[in-house]
Scaffold this active site. Structure first.
Site, PDB file in Angstrom:
ATOM      1  N   ARG A   1     -29.532  52.651  51.132  1.00  0.00           N
ATOM      2  CA  ARG A   1     -28.151  52.166  51.101  1.00  0.00           C
ATOM      3  C   ARG A   1     -27.440  52.618  49.816  1.00  0.00           C
ATOM      4  NH1 ARG A   1     -26.202  47.046  49.590  1.00  0.00           N
ATOM      5  NH2 ARG A   1     -24.229  46.565  50.621  1.00  0.00           N
TER       6      ARG A   1
ATOM      7  N   CYS B   1     -24.323  40.396  40.237  1.00  0.00           N
ATOM      8  CA  CYS B   1     -24.724  39.036  39.897  1.00  0.00           C
ATOM      9  C   CYS B   1     -25.276  38.249  41.081  1.00  0.00           C
ATOM     10  CB  CYS B   1     -23.565  38.265  39.286  1.00  0.00           C
ATOM     11  SG  CYS B   1     -23.534  38.380  37.494  1.00  0.00           S
TER      12      CYS B   1
END
Lengths: 281, 229
Positions: free
Chosen positions: A231, A185
């Site tokens: 990542r 979010c």
């Protein structure tokens, strides 16, 4: 030392210094606690120090004024930005507060040093403006589709290499583990900061040739995306080989630095390739 | 020499700093007091009762961020004697500000990879003459379709969109009040949209009616709770 040259100016204009500090100190404290402590603002400290360092390098050797200050211009921008600042600070709109603070500081600088002095320092000032956090709602709208694309890319890549992996939305399943692509979010990790740091590199390497720098600039966003992809893949592989707990503790500490390194390395790579090409032309 | 201009500009800055801090809302509004939302929401009401197993049918609130936004969350599964099932999630946040506000499902679900279609809000009748505005959303992924109904309360208002929610927070702040907020979301996987939303609505109706009158303000705001009496 730039600091030594700045001090007499700050003392000479002591009312401005005190007034400025009353705005800067609480606002920066809020920026540090509510933005820099989150992943989306993790590069804030690096950005501030490098930005101030760039600015300090441009300090004139002597304290003399370069141009005549533009009083009307500064007064016109100062009071509206102060009003916006009051609103942002009072009602907790951090983006507005920091943006207005930036405007207030620019207005005061224009008042003291003249607008010409600001124009000459456009790059360090533009660079420092990346400290203004983007409103969360905007960041989410822009980055959440990107994040799903990144999950798709990461899963696709690993599946083609034979890993037992699948994904639904931003939930990635590998073997017995389930991963959620980080902070679903709250936006893609530090896209703004990565862009700013790439700008820093470009400025340093190619200040003389702005046409070339502009071409390099196109690759800033892809570089930041690649950094985030690396990542995600690193997190998936670490979970797969070392387990959930290790991945959570080990990678999170190194995450900020790693994305930053990968982004800069990619920009550097593009730079090297482009220069080769240019030599070949 | 200190110029007059410096004093005026420096003074304006000092005034702005003090003015902003004077305007900043300080008064906390808490409709919950020392209670926990888990104690307010009954485990058994109407034909509904909680299921013991904690299977997961909705995305969990985000790690880290959720802990910052909400001081209390409750996640439950209810079923009735016909076999209907509903997943309920309630989140309470004591301080609603622009940066720390309830995350509305229509903003959150897309971040989890759901494709979201938001319908116009509906009004669920509570007692004769009182209605609760409820948002309805269809959330889809490749694997599942979920029908989600929810309402959010900020202070005394029940905003039905992200925009009205921000406005409600600002309006409270202008009064000098930091409001609290709650989000109640329920969803089911019934394959037919109209049936699914009707099920949610009847669940919401039964739930609100079953909550003790003195605790309803925490769920639906004081004015509506008062009207229900």
């Amino acid at each position: 030392m730039a600091t030594a040259r700045a001090l007499p100016i700050l003392f000479a204009h002591w009312p401005l210094t005190i007034g400025g500090l009353l705005l800067i100190v609480p606002s920066m404290a809020r920026l540090v606690t509510s933005n820099w402590s989150r992943e989306s603002g993790i590069h804030g400290p690096i950005l501030l120090t490098t930005g101030l360092w760039l600015l300090a390098r441009t300090m004139p050797d002597t304290g003399q004024k370069l141009t005549v200050p533009r009083k009307t211009f500064a007064a016109l921008t100062l009071f509206p930005t102060l009003i916006v600042y009051i609103f942002g600070r009072a009602f907790g709109f951090l983006s507005l507060e920091i943006a207005a603070l930036f405007g207030v500081i620019m207005s005061i600088a224009a008042l003291v040093f003249g607008t010409q002095a600001l124009r000459e320092r456009w790059f360090p000032l533009l660079y420092l403006s990346f400290l203004i956090p983007l409103p969360g709602a905007i960041v989410d709208t822009v980055t959440s589709p990107l994040k799903i694309d990144l999950s798709t890319a990461a899963t696709g890549l690993l599946r083609s290499m034979g890993y037992p992996i699948a994904h639904d939305g931003v939930t990635i399943s590998i073997a017995q583990y389930q991963l959620l692509v980080e902070d679903a979010c709250s936006g893609l990790n530090a896209l703004g900061s990565l862009a700013a740091l790439s700008l820093f590199y470009i400025y340093f390497m190619h200040r003389a040739s702005w046409r070339y720098a502009a071409i390099l600039l196109i690759f800033v966003l892809p570089a930041a995306l690649i950094a985030n992809l690396v990542r995600i893949i690193a997190l998936i592989l670490l979970t797969y080989y070392a387990g959930d707990a290790t991945a959570q503790s080990a990678l999170h500490a190194a995450a900020g630095i790693m994305t930053f390194m990968v982004a800069l390395t990619s920009i550097y790579g593009v730079d090297v390739v482009l220069q080769r090409l240019r030599v070949g032309l | 020499m200190t110029s007059r201009r410096d004093v005026i500009v420096g003074g304006s800055c000092a005034l702005a700093a003090c003015g902003a801090d004077a305007l900043a809302p300080r008064q906390r509004l808490s409709t919950l007091g020392k209670l926990h939302i888990a104690d307010i929401l009954p485990h058994q009401f109407g034909t509904w009762r909680t299921s013991p197993q904690a299977e997961q049918t909705a995305p969990e609130a985000e790690d880290g961020l959720a802990a910052k936004l909400y001081s209390q969350t409750v996640s439950r599964h209810y079923h009735d004697n016909t076999g209907a099932q509903i997943a309920m999630f309630a989140a309470y946040g004591p301080t609603q500000t622009d940066a720390m506000q309830l995350h509305r499902p229509e903003e959150c679900y897309p971040a989890f990879g759901y494709t979201v279609a938001l319908n116009a809000p509906v009004f669920v009748p509570l007692t004769p003459g009182t209605v609760l505005p409820v948002c309805q959303m269809t959330a889809r992924t490749a694997l599942r379709t979920e029908f989600v109904s929810y309402w959010a309360r900020i202070g005394d208002s029940l905003p039905v969109s992200a925009w009205t929610q921000r406005r409600a927070i600002l309006m409270k702040a202008l009064e000098g009040v930091i409001a609290d907020g709650i989000l109640i979301r329920c969803s089911n996987l019934t394959p037919h949209a109209a049936t699914a939303f009707a099920l949610n609505n009847s669940f919401i109706h039964a739930l609100v009616i079953a909550v003790a009158p003195q605790h309803r303000a925490a769920l639906i705001g004081a004015p509506l709770a008062q009207d229900m009496r």
